[in-house]
Design a protein around this motif. Sequence first.
Motif, PDB file in Angstrom:
ATOM      1  N   GLN A   1       6.195  21.783   1.483  1.00 53.89           N
ATOM      2  CA  GLN A   1       4.971  21.818   2.281  1.00 53.89           C
ATOM      3  C   GLN A   1       4.220  23.149   2.185  1.00 53.89           C
ATOM      4  O   GLN A   1       3.002  23.187   2.391  1.00 53.89           O
ATOM      5  N   ASP A   2       4.912  24.229   1.864  1.00 54.45           N
ATOM      6  CA  ASP A   2       4.242  25.528   1.752  1.00 54.45           C
ATOM      7  C   ASP A   2       4.017  25.946   0.302  1.00 54.45           C
ATOM      8  O   ASP A   2       3.695  27.104   0.022  1.00 54.45           O
ATOM      9  N   ASP A   3       4.195  24.999  -0.610  1.00 56.82           N
ATOM     10  CA  ASP A   3       3.951  25.229  -2.043  1.00 56.82           C
ATOM     11  C   ASP A   3       2.965  24.161  -2.510  1.00 56.82           C
ATOM     12  O   ASP A   3       3.368  23.054  -2.857  1.00 56.82           O
ATOM     13  N   PRO A   4       1.653  24.453  -2.491  1.00 55.43           N
ATOM     14  CA  PRO A   4       0.654  23.426  -2.802  1.00 55.43           C
ATOM     15  C   PRO A   4       0.876  22.726  -4.141  1.00 55.43           C
ATOM     16  O   PRO A   4       0.778  21.494  -4.223  1.00 55.43           O
ATOM     17  N   ASP A   5       1.164  23.479  -5.187  1.00 50.91           N
ATOM     18  CA  ASP A   5       1.371  22.856  -6.499  1.00 50.91           C
ATOM     19  C   ASP A   5       2.635  22.007  -6.509  1.00 50.91           C
ATOM     20  O   ASP A   5       2.652  20.903  -7.071  1.00 50.91           O
ATOM     21  N   GLY A   6       3.691  22.523  -5.871  1.00 51.97           N
ATOM     22  CA  GLY A   6       4.931  21.764  -5.824  1.00 51.97           C
ATOM     23  C   GLY A   6       4.789  20.487  -5.023  1.00 51.97           C
ATOM     24  O   GLY A   6       5.303  19.427  -5.414  1.00 51.97           O
TER      25      GLY A   6
ATOM     26  N   TYR B   1       2.018  18.808  -4.525  1.00 49.04           N
ATOM     27  CA  TYR B   1       1.142  17.894  -5.284  1.00 49.04           C
ATOM     28  C   TYR B   1       1.980  17.058  -6.258  1.00 49.04           C
ATOM     29  O   TYR B   1       1.869  15.826  -6.299  1.00 49.04           O
ATOM     30  N   GLN B   2       2.813  17.713  -7.038  1.00 49.67           N
ATOM     31  CA  GLN B   2       3.613  16.998  -8.016  1.00 49.67           C
ATOM     32  C   GLN B   2       4.689  16.156  -7.352  1.00 49.67           C
ATOM     33  O   GLN B   2       4.948  15.009  -7.766  1.00 49.67           O
ATOM     34  N   ALA B   3       5.318  16.701  -6.308  1.00 46.86           N
ATOM     35  CA  ALA B   3       6.373  15.955  -5.621  1.00 46.86           C
ATOM     36  C   ALA B   3       5.816  14.700  -4.955  1.00 46.86           C
ATOM     37  O   ALA B   3       6.457  13.641  -4.961  1.00 46.86           O
ATOM     38  N   GLY B   4       4.610  14.808  -4.395  1.00 42.00           N
ATOM     39  CA  GLY B   4       3.991  13.654  -3.753  1.00 42.00           C
ATOM     40  C   GLY B   4       3.678  12.554  -4.748  1.00 42.00           C
ATOM     41  O   GLY B   4       3.866  11.360  -4.470  1.00 42.00           O
ATOM     42  N   ILE B   5       3.186  12.947  -5.905  1.00 44.98           N
ATOM     43  CA  ILE B   5       2.901  11.955  -6.950  1.00 44.98           C
ATOM     44  C   ILE B   5       4.194  11.327  -7.452  1.00 44.98           C
ATOM     45  O   ILE B   5       4.285  10.098  -7.621  1.00 44.98           O
ATOM     46  N   ASP B   6       5.209  12.150  -7.673  1.00 46.42           N
ATOM     47  CA  ASP B   6       6.485  11.627  -8.168  1.00 46.42           C
ATOM     48  C   ASP B   6       7.092  10.625  -7.193  1.00 46.42           C
ATOM     49  O   ASP B   6       7.629   9.588  -7.601  1.00 46.42           O
ATOM     50  N   TYR B   7       7.011  10.930  -5.893  1.00 50.38           N
ATOM     51  CA  TYR B   7       7.578  10.015  -4.899  1.00 50.38           C
ATOM     52  C   TYR B   7       6.804   8.695  -4.895  1.00 50.38           C
ATOM     53  O   TYR B   7       7.402   7.613  -4.848  1.00 50.38           O
ATOM     54  N   ALA B   8       5.471   8.769  -4.952  1.00 45.89           N
ATOM     55  CA  ALA B   8       4.656   7.556  -4.962  1.00 45.89           C
ATOM     56  C   ALA B   8       4.933   6.722  -6.209  1.00 45.89           C
ATOM     57  O   ALA B   8       5.032   5.491  -6.134  1.00 45.89           O
ATOM     58  N   VAL B   9       5.062   7.370  -7.353  1.00 46.98           N
ATOM     59  CA  VAL B   9       5.365   6.642  -8.588  1.00 46.98           C
ATOM     60  C   VAL B   9       6.716   5.936  -8.462  1.00 46.98           C
ATOM     61  O   VAL B   9       6.868   4.766  -8.853  1.00 46.98           O
ATOM     62  N   GLY B  10       7.698   6.626  -7.884  1.00 49.75           N
ATOM     63  CA  GLY B  10       8.994   6.006  -7.687  1.00 49.75           C
ATOM     64  C   GLY B  10       8.912   4.794  -6.769  1.00 49.75           C
ATOM     65  O   GLY B  10       9.535   3.751  -7.038  1.00 49.75           O
ATOM     66  N   GLN B  11       8.145   4.930  -5.692  1.00 52.25           N
ATOM     67  CA  GLN B  11       7.932   3.794  -4.786  1.00 52.25           C
ATOM     68  C   GLN B  11       7.310   2.608  -5.524  1.00 52.25           C
ATOM     69  O   GLN B  11       7.771   1.468  -5.404  1.00 52.25           O
TER      70      GLN B  11
ATOM     71  N   GLY C   1       0.793  -1.226   0.000  1.00 49.32           N
ATOM     72  CA  GLY C   1       0.000   0.000   0.000  1.00 49.32           C
ATOM     73  C   GLY C   1       0.824   1.275   0.000  1.00 49.32           C
ATOM     74  O   GLY C   1       1.698   1.456   0.844  1.00 49.32           O
ATOM     75  N   VAL C   2       0.518   2.163  -0.931  1.00 47.14           N
ATOM     76  CA  VAL C   2       1.231   3.429  -1.080  1.00 47.14           C
ATOM     77  C   VAL C   2       0.220   4.570  -1.152  1.00 47.14           C
ATOM     78  O   VAL C   2      -0.787   4.467  -1.857  1.00 47.14           O
ATOM     79  N   MET C   3       0.492   5.645  -0.415  1.00 43.97           N
ATOM     80  CA  MET C   3      -0.360   6.828  -0.488  1.00 43.97           C
ATOM     81  C   MET C   3       0.451   8.031  -0.961  1.00 43.97           C
ATOM     82  O   MET C   3       1.415   8.431  -0.292  1.00 43.97           O
ATOM     83  N   PRO C   4       0.063   8.637  -2.055  1.00 42.89           N
ATOM     84  CA  PRO C   4       0.709   9.891  -2.462  1.00 42.89           C
ATOM     85  C   PRO C   4       0.315  11.008  -1.486  1.00 42.89           C
ATOM     86  O   PRO C   4      -0.869  11.244  -1.252  1.00 42.89           O
ATOM     87  N   ILE C   5       1.295  11.673  -0.907  1.00 41.84           N
ATOM     88  CA  ILE C   5       1.031  12.815  -0.024  1.00 41.84           C
ATOM     89  C   ILE C   5       1.027  14.065  -0.897  1.00 41.84           C
ATOM     90  O   ILE C   5       2.068  14.525  -1.350  1.00 41.84           O
ATOM     91  N   VAL C   6      -0.163  14.590  -1.161  1.00 46.63           N
ATOM     92  CA  VAL C   6      -0.299  15.687  -2.114  1.00 46.63           C
ATOM     93  C   VAL C   6      -0.873  16.967  -1.494  1.00 46.63           C
ATOM     94  O   VAL C   6      -1.024  17.965  -2.187  1.00 46.63           O
ATOM     95  N   ARG C   7      -1.173  16.924  -0.185  1.00 49.96           N
ATOM     96  CA  ARG C   7      -1.682  18.121   0.496  1.00 49.96           C
ATOM     97  C   ARG C   7      -0.986  18.264   1.845  1.00 49.96           C
ATOM     98  O   ARG C   7      -0.660  17.263   2.497  1.00 49.96           O
ATOM     99  N   LYS C   8      -0.808  19.480   2.277  1.00 49.26           N
ATOM    100  CA  LYS C   8      -0.115  19.736   3.541  1.00 49.26           C
ATOM    101  C   LYS C   8      -0.832  19.082   4.711  1.00 49.26           C
ATOM    102  O   LYS C   8      -0.189  18.584   5.648  1.00 49.26           O
ATOM    103  N   SER C   9      -2.153  19.059   4.673  1.00 53.43           N
ATOM    104  CA  SER C   9      -2.914  18.463   5.778  1.00 53.43           C
ATOM    105  C   SER C   9      -2.594  16.987   5.960  1.00 53.43           C
ATOM    106  O   SER C   9      -2.727  16.439   7.063  1.00 53.43           O
TER     107      SER C   9
END
Length: 288
Positions: free
Chosen positions: A237-242, A244-254, A204-212
């Motif tokens: 963490q203080d750049d919502p768009d950044g 979002y993309q970074a979270g997806i990229d990390y999950a894809v790498g995982q 199980g992998v969760m992309p972290i795409v929001r600060k919350s």
Amino acid sequence: MYIRKLFAQKSCLFSIEIFPPKQVLNWPALQQTLREIQPVRPDFVSVTCSAGGSGAGGVSTGQVASYLKNEMGMEPLAHLTCLGGDRAAIEASLDQLFASGVQNLMILRGDRNPNITQYHDFEHASDLAAFVRGRYEAFGLSGACYPDVHPESPSLREDVRYLRVKQDSGVSHLVTQMFFDNARFYRYMTRIRKEGIDLPVSAGVMPIVRKSQITRTIALSSATVPPRFQAILDRWQDDPDGLYQAGIDYAVGQLRDLIDAGADGVHLYAMNNADVVLRVYDGIKDLL
């Protein structure tokens, strides 16, 4: 189709987890989300327990599972918890799920919550699994496992011992809690295989795409945050768009690493976000 049989047909299953809306007025939005992810053709879709365990005031787990099965042609994995109802309520849920054609159940104890009524006819997931197996032979049973160790478990040894009890109680497939460090997953798999647990495991992998999600989701999961992932969170963490993309990229790498390493299946905790599903799938579809 029983999930356990799907593993004999594909080298790696791809699945998604969703949750029922807390309010009926949000049901059309979830239906739209499901239509958007339908082209991905996940091998199964896990449906968590309704808010509060019963779906009162919202949409029930069974309703979503039935919609997936009968309206969308996707295989549901309906969650069922020990704490969500007494024996009579659980029997009624099982009868309803069976009548709607649902074949696969995710058997869980459930999260302890002092703010809602909880029941204790079944204390452990293995107790509920044994009950379902004895009464409803038609269901395939899945269970949870924890590469970072269950937060209430005193040790990895005890955690694995209880996992063996789940297997002996009739569970035929496992889905892990989310994790962010693949090395811990690989060590965990080596350990459970050594202990005779031979069930297929969906990682199980969760992309972290929001600060919350950084504080709430990670804290609740008790998942270890490796330094590389922490650096990503700190940077974006203080750049919502950044983020979002970074979270997806990390999950894809995982996920790519897991698939390359021979994972039985990969399971995406999608948080009802169709865009996340589509972006992640686009990053791994060549490996599936």
